[in-house]
Scaffold this motif. Sequence first.
Motif, mmCIF file in Angstrom:
data_model
loop_
_atom_site.group_PDB
_atom_site.id
_atom_site.type_symbol
_atom_site.label_atom_id
_atom_site.label_comp_id
_atom_site.label_asym_id
_atom_site.label_seq_id
_atom_site.Cartn_x
_atom_site.Cartn_y
_atom_site.Cartn_z
ATOM 1 N N ALA A 187 0.841 -1.201 0.000
ATOM 2 C CA ALA A 187 0.000 0.000 0.000
ATOM 3 C C ALA A 187 0.876 1.251 0.000
ATOM 4 C CB ALA A 187 -0.911 -0.005 1.223
ATOM 5 N N HIS A 188 0.248 2.354 -0.382
ATOM 6 C CA HIS A 188 0.976 3.627 -0.415
ATOM 7 C C HIS A 188 0.071 4.755 0.063
ATOM 8 C CE1 HIS A 188 3.708 6.750 -1.571
ATOM 9 N NE2 HIS A 188 2.916 7.215 -2.516
ATOM 10 N N ILE A 189 0.630 5.616 0.898
ATOM 11 C CA ILE A 189 -0.070 6.822 1.337
ATOM 12 C C ILE A 189 0.495 7.979 0.518
ATOM 13 C CG2 ILE A 189 -0.557 8.334 3.285
ATOM 14 C CD1 ILE A 189 0.023 5.903 5.110
ATOM 15 N N THR A 190 -0.386 8.808 -0.030
ATOM 16 C CA THR A 190 0.078 9.913 -0.865
ATOM 17 C C THR A 190 -0.601 11.212 -0.449
ATOM 18 O OG1 THR A 190 0.462 10.608 -3.158
ATOM 19 C CG2 THR A 190 -1.662 9.574 -2.675
ATOM 20 N N ALA A 191 -0.139 12.318 -1.037
ATOM 21 C CA ALA A 191 -0.674 13.637 -0.691
ATOM 22 C C ALA A 191 -0.392 14.593 -1.838
ATOM 23 C CB ALA A 191 -0.028 14.147 0.596
ATOM 24 N N GLY A 192 -0.943 15.808 -1.751
ATOM 25 C CA GLY A 192 -0.611 16.844 -2.713
ATOM 26 C C GLY A 192 -1.263 16.664 -4.071
#
Length: 344
Positions: A187-192
Amino acid sequence: MKQNSEVTIYDIAKKLNLATSTISRGLKGHHTISKKTIERIKKAAVEMGYRPNNLAASLRGNKMKTIGVLLPTVTQPFLSSLISGIEITAQKAGYTVLIMQSHDSYKEEINLTQSLYDNRVSGVICSLAMETKDTSHFKKFIDNDTPLVFVDRVPKDFDTFHVVIDNFSAGYKATKHLISQGCKRIAHITAGFKFSIYYERKEGYLKALKEHNLPIEEELVVKVNAISYEEAEKACRRLMSLENPPDGIFAPGDILGVSAIQVAKKLGIKVPEQLAVIGFNNDPISYIIDPNLSTISHPASKMGRTSAEIILKNIKQSSKKDEIMKQITYLNTEVLIRESSKRS
């Protein structure tokens, strides 16, 4: 009409429907501006009561020696180290540093750039706010021949100095490390926004998965509104509540990785045996948390020093360039393997 002392090149530009850079060069009789346009500009300047700002001119001559630094916040360890690198370099050269925080607000960033401009700083170093998409409010510094360096969070379409890491490569390396430890569902957490540093890290993550024929599933990529413990906690609980939860998490910030470890502990999930976690930045919290957090090194202090060196070099040159070129300085990163992802 403004008082004489308040008339600026922006007022003249608006009146004549010309770019501020054209007004600036026309007032100086620059060879790239036609004689007819120069005469038109100077006539309007006289009629409007424009007077050159001698204070600004003296600052460009290194008399005030102040570097403006505009950052999202000063509380994050990465940005604190960045500031330290800037200050050490600036102080050695006899410059003071004026620090301002946008708190990731686009509106506040616009206000603060104007404040830095009004304070007649000799140069500007900026890491963009999370909300920022349009960077036209920085153009005033270029028009005024004020050296400008974007660091870490940089715009893609603004030609000036950039000091960055290869975020795509770093995201790729982080994900590939998890794959090397046997993770199959990462899994990956992202932002922006698109083309932000977080977008680039996500693209590196996706490339690593594709290369190893691992599933790319929408439910495994969770976007947060801020790089904070609280946001990450919600994201991690959502991930671990899936019918088929991940066995690895790439968190593009150490505070996000720490949150993942603590959520796993509360849910009785073993790290790294059941869930391997890697963060980003190598903040102090990464080696305080138990188990220690694997992470990507982020040379914050060196980025600060490099940014300040670029500013100082261009102040000293004080040459008026006919054309601004984008100059990008890349600094190296590496994977720091610790207990949170190292499987026997």
